[in-house]
Design an enzyme around this catalytic site. Structure first.
Site, PDB file in Angstrom:
ATOM      1  N   GLY A  51     142.184  20.148  18.340  1.00 46.49           N
ATOM      2  CA  GLY A  51     141.356  21.306  19.257  1.00 46.49           C
ATOM      3  C   GLY A  51     139.959  21.036  19.177  1.00 46.49           C
ATOM      4  CD  GLU A  54     137.641  21.702  26.162  1.00 46.32           C
ATOM      5  OE1 GLU A  54     139.030  21.775  26.720  1.00 46.32           O
ATOM      6  OE2 GLU A  54     136.744  22.351  25.638  1.00 46.32           O
ATOM      7  CG  ASP A  65     128.686  20.196  24.915  1.00 44.13           C
ATOM      8  OD1 ASP A  65     129.104  21.084  25.491  1.00 44.13           O
ATOM      9  OD2 ASP A  65     128.670  20.137  23.680  1.00 44.13           O
ATOM     10  CE  LYS A  69     126.992  22.688  23.147  1.00 52.07           C
ATOM     11  NZ  LYS A  69     127.654  22.227  22.082  1.00 52.07           N
ATOM     12  N   GLY A 165     136.069  23.852  17.707  1.00 58.07           N
ATOM     13  CA  GLY A 165     137.330  24.748  17.163  1.00 58.07           C
ATOM     14  C   GLY A 165     137.444  25.865  17.598  1.00 58.07           C
TER      15      GLY A 165
END
Length: 263
Positions: A51, A54, A65, A69, A165
């Site tokens: 997990g 993805e 990603d 950020k 997670g």
């Protein structure tokens, strides 16, 4: 957990730089590859099973990603949401042989996002970085993140915590919802504007693995042949120059990996 402290720090002085490991998926992959000598593909499958990644891991492993950020961090810290000129390099092309080569020379690889003020606005980019084994980032393992920002008066502030997670993610969602219920609806300054990124002023040397026949395409400070591959350390060059050079070489069909070198 990072944007709130940056927002609060502005009350005590300017923030000069924001950087760090801000993607837990890639940190988990790089940690496992370093500790076990496992292949990128093997560890990615494990990250998906746990997990941490993805089903489509592209945004994580490409650095997108982390770039999103650092864009938000720049918006909070500088009142500028970077839009044009953004650069990101991920870890999809790193191999177990690359990692073994780094380690034999006393380096650890981490995916680092960087943002800060430049003469013409802000810079913002993401790329793999080779750090000497004693660097603080090297002790950040598995799915943990480490964000660092430099305050003009506060100095260096470091935050460490899990970055991927189900439970860390759920906690972040609840934290945001709680803030909304308390009436904390704005974190960006009212004067927030979009701006172009200037990544030309940030310079450092790069580790590059590429086909031997293309070794002359980059300014090498040192180089060694490994069969049909060349592993080199470049002369200092700007972030823009390295990312554009890599894109051009890949456009010609070359397979390569590069990472900034931080001594």
């Amino acid at each position: 957990p990072v944007l709130g402290p940056i927002h609060n720090c502005l009350n005590g002085g300017e923030i000069t730089q924001v950087r760090g490991i801000i993607n837990g998926t890639t940190n988990y992959i790089l940690t496992r590859m370093s500790q076990e000598g496992s292949s990128y593909e093997t560890v990615l499958r494990d990250a998906q099973r746990l997990g941490y990644a993805e089903a489509d891991p592209t945004a994580d492993v490409s650095g997108l990603d982390a770039l999103r950020k650092i864009m938000l961090a720049c918006a909070v810290a500088y009142g500028v949401l970077p839009t044009d000129g953004l650069l990101h390099e991920g870890i999809e092309s790193v191999t177990a042989a690359d990692v073994a080569h780094f380690q034999s020379r006393g380096y650890t690889c981490r995916l680092i996002a960087s943002g800060g003020k430049s003469d013409d606005g802000v810079y913002a980019y993401v790329e793999p970085v080779l750090l000497r084994d004693g660097a603080a980032e090297c002790s950040v393992l598995q799915n943990f993140n480490m964000a660092r920002y430099e305050g003009e008066c506060a100095g260096s502030i470091v935050l460490i915590g899990q970055g991927a997670g189900r439970w860390p993610t759920a906690s972040a969602v609840l934290r945001d919802l709680s803030g909304i219920l308390r009436g904390e609806r704005e974190m960006f300054p009212a004067s927030l504007k979009r701006g172009e990124v200037d990544n030309s002023a940030a310079c450092h040397s790069y580790y590059v693995r590429l086909p031997a026949e293309l070794a002359g395409e980059l300014p090498a400070a040192s180089a060694e042949l490994d069969g049909e591959l060349c592993r080199m350390i470049t002369e200092p060059m700007s972030v823009s120059q390295m990312h554009f050079a890599a894109a051009e070489l890949r456009g010609r069909g070359a397979e390569l990996f590069f990472a900034a070198v931080r001594e």
